[in-house]
Design an enzyme around this catalytic site. Structure first.
Site, PDB file in Angstrom:
ATOM      1  N   GLN A  45      12.592  -5.411  -7.125  1.00 41.27           N
ATOM      2  CA  GLN A  45      11.692  -6.094  -8.072  1.00 41.27           C
ATOM      3  C   GLN A  45      11.563  -5.410  -9.433  1.00 41.27           C
ATOM      4  OE1 GLN A  45       8.501  -8.529  -6.718  1.00 41.27           O
ATOM      5  NE2 GLN A  45       7.007  -7.420  -7.939  1.00 41.27           N
ATOM      6  N   GLU A  52       3.040  -4.225 -12.081  1.00 38.62           N
ATOM      7  CA  GLU A  52       4.451  -4.035 -12.448  1.00 38.62           C
ATOM      8  C   GLU A  52       4.816  -4.953 -13.612  1.00 38.62           C
ATOM      9  OE1 GLU A  52       6.344  -4.727  -8.681  1.00 38.62           O
ATOM     10  OE2 GLU A  52       5.535  -2.881  -7.834  1.00 38.62           O
ATOM     11  N   HIS A  87     -20.399  -4.939  -4.622  1.00 39.40           N
ATOM     12  CA  HIS A  87     -21.577  -5.818  -4.646  1.00 39.40           C
ATOM     13  C   HIS A  87     -21.794  -6.464  -3.278  1.00 39.40           C
ATOM     14  CE1 HIS A  87     -22.740  -5.624  -8.830  1.00 39.40           C
ATOM     15  NE2 HIS A  87     -21.471  -5.699  -9.173  1.00 39.40           N
ATOM     16  N   ASP A  98      -7.258 -10.452  -2.761  1.00 40.65           N
ATOM     17  CA  ASP A  98      -7.649 -10.151  -4.142  1.00 40.65           C
ATOM     18  C   ASP A  98      -6.815 -10.876  -5.193  1.00 40.65           C
ATOM     19  OD1 ASP A  98      -5.339  -8.791  -3.462  1.00 40.65           O
ATOM     20  OD2 ASP A  98      -5.821  -7.015  -4.637  1.00 40.65           O
ATOM     21  N   GLN A  99      -5.810 -11.639  -4.739  1.00 39.86           N
ATOM     22  CA  GLN A  99      -4.862 -12.232  -5.693  1.00 39.86           C
ATOM     23  C   GLN A  99      -5.542 -13.230  -6.640  1.00 39.86           C
ATOM     24  OE1 GLN A  99      -2.084 -13.683  -2.788  1.00 39.86           O
ATOM     25  NE2 GLN A  99      -1.735 -11.606  -2.027  1.00 39.86           N
ATOM     26  N   SER A 102       5.257  -9.237   0.009  1.00 42.46           N
ATOM     27  CA  SER A 102       5.775  -8.874   1.326  1.00 42.46           C
ATOM     28  C   SER A 102       5.079  -9.568   2.485  1.00 42.46           C
ATOM     29  CB  SER A 102       5.654  -7.362   1.506  1.00 42.46           C
ATOM     30  OG  SER A 102       4.289  -6.982   1.452  1.00 42.46           O
ATOM     31  N   ASP A 110      -5.776   6.006   2.307  1.00 43.34           N
ATOM     32  CA  ASP A 110      -5.950   4.628   1.849  1.00 43.34           C
ATOM     33  C   ASP A 110      -7.427   4.230   2.026  1.00 43.34           C
ATOM     34  OD1 ASP A 110      -4.021   1.924   1.514  1.00 43.34           O
ATOM     35  OD2 ASP A 110      -6.036   1.562   2.288  1.00 43.34           O
ATOM     36  N   TRP A 125      -1.579  -6.956  -6.245  1.00 47.08           N
ATOM     37  CA  TRP A 125      -1.950  -6.021  -7.319  1.00 47.08           C
ATOM     38  C   TRP A 125      -0.746  -5.225  -7.824  1.00 47.08           C
ATOM     39  CZ3 TRP A 125      -4.664  -5.823 -11.257  1.00 47.08           C
ATOM     40  CH2 TRP A 125      -5.033  -4.644 -11.892  1.00 47.08           C
ATOM     41  N   ASN A 126       0.174  -4.854  -6.920  1.00 50.90           N
ATOM     42  CA  ASN A 126       1.356  -4.118  -7.386  1.00 50.90           C
ATOM     43  C   ASN A 126       2.209  -4.991  -8.293  1.00 50.90           C
ATOM     44  OD1 ASN A 126       1.228  -1.499  -5.847  1.00 50.90           O
ATOM     45  ND2 ASN A 126       1.068  -2.992  -4.195  1.00 50.90           N
ATOM     46  N   HIS A 133       0.834  -1.209   0.000  1.00 58.68           N
ATOM     47  CA  HIS A 133       0.000   0.000   0.000  1.00 58.68           C
ATOM     48  C   HIS A 133       0.865   1.255   0.000  1.00 58.68           C
ATOM     49  CE1 HIS A 133      -4.124  -1.771   1.030  1.00 58.68           C
ATOM     50  NE2 HIS A 133      -3.310  -2.780   0.753  1.00 58.68           N
TER      51      HIS A 133
HETATM   52  N1  UDP Z   1       8.735  -6.189  -3.877  1.00 63.84           N
HETATM   53  C1  UDP Z   1      10.080  -5.878  -3.956  1.00 63.84           C
HETATM   54  N2  UDP Z   1      10.983  -6.891  -3.785  1.00 63.84           N
HETATM   55  C2  UDP Z   1      10.640  -8.173  -3.576  1.00 63.84           C
HETATM   56  C3  UDP Z   1       9.253  -8.489  -3.508  1.00 63.84           C
HETATM   57  C4  UDP Z   1       8.335  -7.478  -3.677  1.00 63.84           C
HETATM   58  O1  UDP Z   1      10.448  -4.725  -4.151  1.00 63.84           O
HETATM   59  O2  UDP Z   1      11.505  -9.011  -3.416  1.00 63.84           O
HETATM   60  C5  UDP Z   1       7.739  -5.099  -4.027  1.00 63.84           C
HETATM   61  C6  UDP Z   1       6.991  -5.215  -5.321  1.00 63.84           C
HETATM   62  O3  UDP Z   1       7.687  -4.526  -6.347  1.00 63.84           O
HETATM   63  C7  UDP Z   1       5.643  -4.609  -4.984  1.00 63.84           C
HETATM   64  C8  UDP Z   1       5.491  -4.845  -3.479  1.00 63.84           C
HETATM   65  O4  UDP Z   1       6.774  -5.190  -2.991  1.00 63.84           O
HETATM   66  O5  UDP Z   1       5.631  -3.226  -5.275  1.00 63.84           O
HETATM   67  C9  UDP Z   1       4.534  -5.974  -3.148  1.00 63.84           C
HETATM   68  O6  UDP Z   1       3.239  -5.569  -3.393  1.00 63.84           O
HETATM   69  P1  UDP Z   1       2.129  -6.573  -3.939  1.00 63.84           P
HETATM   70  O7  UDP Z   1       0.859  -5.803  -4.043  1.00 63.84           O
HETATM   71  O8  UDP Z   1       2.576  -7.232  -5.175  1.00 63.84           O
HETATM   72  O9  UDP Z   1       2.048  -7.709  -2.840  1.00 63.84           O
HETATM   73  P2  UDP Z   1       1.841  -7.694  -1.240  1.00 63.84           P
HETATM   74  O10 UDP Z   1       3.192  -7.586  -0.656  1.00 63.84           O
HETATM   75  O11 UDP Z   1       0.951  -6.524  -0.889  1.00 63.84           O
HETATM   76  O12 UDP Z   1       1.207  -9.018  -0.984  1.00 63.84           O
END
Ligand code: UDP
Length: 450
Positions: free
Chosen positions: A329, A352, A141, A368-369, A274, A108, A347-348, A19
Site C-alpha cells: 500500500q 498513510e 466521553h 472508528d472509520q 485487512s 496496545d 486509521w492507518n 495494530h
Molecule cells: N495494507 C496493505 N495492503 C493492502 C491493504 C492494506 O499493506 O492491500 C495495509 C495498510 O497500509 C495499513 C493496514 O494494512 O497499514 C490496514 O490498516 P487500517 O488501519 O487502514 O485498516 P484495518 O485493516 O485495521 O481495517
C-alpha cells in the site's frame, strides 16, 4: 546516568494488521532513540520468518488456532483475553528470574489490564492508542458518561470537536448486542485511562490540535505519530522502507509494473484494509461505480472477499483496472500515477494517505472509520465522503460522482493543495525537533532515567 542502550522494553501489539503496523513503527523509532525492544506476538498472527533485525521477536501462545477473519473476530478476542495474559505473565516472570527483566512495557490500548501485570512485576507501562485522538476523546466521553449518544439523524456537540452527526460517531457507540467482545475491548480502552504516567497516540499535534490539547487535560497523552515508515517521511531511519511485516502476500511487482504504465494522477487506488467485509450488493455497486468513473483503478479485494466480485469483472475491465488480493500500500500511495485513494478510512490508511499527500474518497464501514471520514471531509478537507442510500448502500452513481469530484471536479485542486499541506506537516512532526519526535525523546529519557 545509565546508558540508553542498556534499557530493554517489552512491546505488545494487538495481533491484527492495523495494530501491528503502527506498533512496529513505534518500536523502530524507540530503537533509533537507543532503547532495546522485544516485541511480543502470538502464534496465530506473526510467523517466525518475518524478522526485522533491529527488534527481537518473542512468540507467545494466544490459544487460537482458527483463521482470524471478521466472522471469527469476536471469538478470537474472547480466547485472547483469557489465554494470552496468563502466558505473557509467565514469560515476563521467567525473564525476571533469569536476570533479564524488562524495564518498561508499551502495550496496545486494547489491553488496559497490562498496566497491572507490568506494575505487579515492578515495571511501569504505557498504552499505545492506534486510533485518532478524536476517536479516543469520543470513547473517553462514553466511559465517563458524558456522551449522550444521539439518535439517528441527530448530532452531538463535544468539546474541541466539530459537531458529530449520528453517522460520524464510531459505530460501536451504537452496537449493543452484536460483536459484544469487540465492543467491550474498544470501550475498555478507557478503563484506567487516568492511571498510566504516559499514554502514546498515533497522531500528531497539528493534525488534531484542539482535541489533543483537550485530551492532555484529561490524561497523560502524547502524540507520537504518524507511524509511517521513515522512507516516506523524514528519511532518518536507515532501511525503514516498509512496515516489514505483512499478514497477506502483497502483489508488489504486478502493482508496480501496472502503475508504471499509467499517466500521472490517473489511477484510483481502492482498498478496504485487512478486515472489512463488504456485502455482495455493495461490492457490485463499487465494481460498476469504478467502471463508470472511467478512471484507471487498482482495487485490493482480499481472497476472502473475491467471490463477491461480479462474474468476469476482472476480465471485462482489464483495459481499465487491476484487481489484486493485497498490495504494497505505501508504495502504491507514493506512486505518481495514483491520484486518489478510495478507502474505508482505517486509521492507518487515513494517516498513510495524508502523509503521502493523496486525496481520498471516504467509504467508511464500521468502528472508528466513520469519524475518520468526517475529519477527512470536513476538518482536513482532503476528500469527499460517499453518501449511503435508504438501504445503507452506496450506489454506483454515487461512487462515480465522488471519484470524478476528487479526480477532476471543481474542488480537486483544493483537495490536492490541502493534501500537500498535511503531507508537509506530518513529515515535520516526525523529523528532528518536530512535535512527535520531541515527545518520543522525552518518553525515552524518562524510561532510561527511572
Ligand atoms: N495494507 C496493505 N495492503 C493492502 C491493504 C492494506 O499493506 O492491500 C495495509 C495498510 O497500509 C495499513 C493496514 O494494512 O497499514 C490496514 O490498516 P487500517 O488501519 O487502514 O485498516 P484495518 O485493516 O485495521 O481495517
Amino acid at each position: 546516568m545509565k546508558m540508553a542502550m542498556e534499557t530493554r522494553i517489552l512491546v505488545i501489539p494487538f495481533p491484527i494488521q492495523g495494530h501491528l503496523n503502527p506498533m512496529l513503527q513505534l518500536s523502530k523509532r524507540l530503537v533509533s532513540k537507543g532503547l532495546k525492544v522485544t516485541l511480543v506476538s502470538t502464534n496465530s498472527s506473526l510467523k517466525p520468518n518475518n524478522i526485522i533485525s533491529s527488534i527481537d521477536f518473542e512468540f507467545i501462545n494466544d490459544g487460537f488456532d482458527a483463521e482470524l477473519n471478521p466472522e471469527t473476530f469476536d471469538e478470537y478476542i474472547k480466547c485472547f483475553k483469557v489465554v494470552f495474559p496468563q502466558n505473557l505473565a509467565k514469560f515476563m516472570e521467567s525473564r525476571k528470574s533469569l536476570g533479564f527483566p524488562f524495564k518498561f512495557v508499551v502495550y496496545d490500548s486494547g489491553m488496559p489490564w497490562m498496566l497491572d501485570v507490568a506494575r505487579d512485576l515492578g515495571m511501569d507501562g504505557a498504552p499505545f492508542f492506534t486510533q485518532s485522538c478524536a476517536v479516543n476523546a469520543v470513547y473517553y466521553h462514553l466511559d465517563q458518561g458524558t456522551l449522550k449518544v444521539p439518535s439517528e439523524g441527530c448530532s452531538v456537540a463535544l468539546p474541541s470537536m466539530p459537531l458529530l452527526g449520528s453517522d460520524d460517531l464510531p459505530t460501536l457507540v451504537y452496537e449493543t448486542d452484536s460483536r459484544q467482545s469487540l465492543r467491550e475491548l474498544i470501550v475498555n480502552q478507557m478503563l484506567n485511562i487516568h492511571e498510566p504516567n504516559w499514554i502514546l497516540c498515533n497522531t500528531f499535534d497539528k493534525l488534531e490540535e484542539e482535541v489533543v490539547n483537550w485530551m492532555k487535560i484529561q490524561c497523560q497523552i502524547k502524540a507520537v505519530g504518524p507511524t509511517v515508515p521513515s522512507k516516506y517521511m523524514d528519511k532518518r531511519l536507515e532501511n525503514d522502507n516498509d512496515y516489514g511485516l505483512s499478514l497477506f502476500k502483497p502483489y508488489s511487482e504486478t502493482c508496480k509494473t501496472w502503475l508504471d504504465s499509467k499517466a500521472i494522477n490517473s489511477v484510483v487506488y481502492v482498498s478496504f484494509g485487512s478486515l472489512a467485509a463488504v456485502g455482495e450488493e455493495q461490492m457490485e455497486e463499487i465494481a460498476w461505480g469504478l467502471r463508470r468513473s472511467n478512471s484507471f483503478f487498482l482495487w485490493v479485494v482480499r481472497e476472502s472477499e473475491s467471490q463477491k466480485l461480479p462474474k468476469n469483472f476482472s476480465e471485462e475491465t482489464s483495459d481499465k483496472g487491476l484487481v489484486v488480493s493485497w498490495s504494497p500500500q505505501l508504495e502504491v500511495l507514493a506512486h505518481k500515477s495514483v491520484g486518489c485513494f478510495m478507502t474505508h478510512c482505517g486509521w492507518n490508511s487515513t494517516l498513510e494517505a495524508l502523509s503521502l499527500g493523496v486525496p481520498m474518497v471516504a467509504i467508511p464501514q464500521w468502528t472508528d472509520q466513520t469519524t475518520n471520514a468526517k475529519y477527512v471531509e470536513d476538518v482536513w478537507q482532503i476528500g469527499v465522503r460517499v453518501k449511503v442510500n435508504e438501504k445503507g448502500i452506496v450506489t454506483r452513481e454515487e461512487i462515480e460522482v465522488c471519484i470524478r469530484e476528487v479526480m477532476e471536479g471543481g474542488r480537486s485542486k483544493d483537495f490536492r493543495r490541502n493534501s500537500e499541506k498535511w503531507k508537509e506537516l506530518a513529515k515535520e512532526a516526525v523529523d528532528e525537533g518536530g512535535s512527535s519526535d520531541k515527545n518520543l525523546e522525552e518518553f525515552v529519557a524518562a524510561i532510561v532515567s527511572t
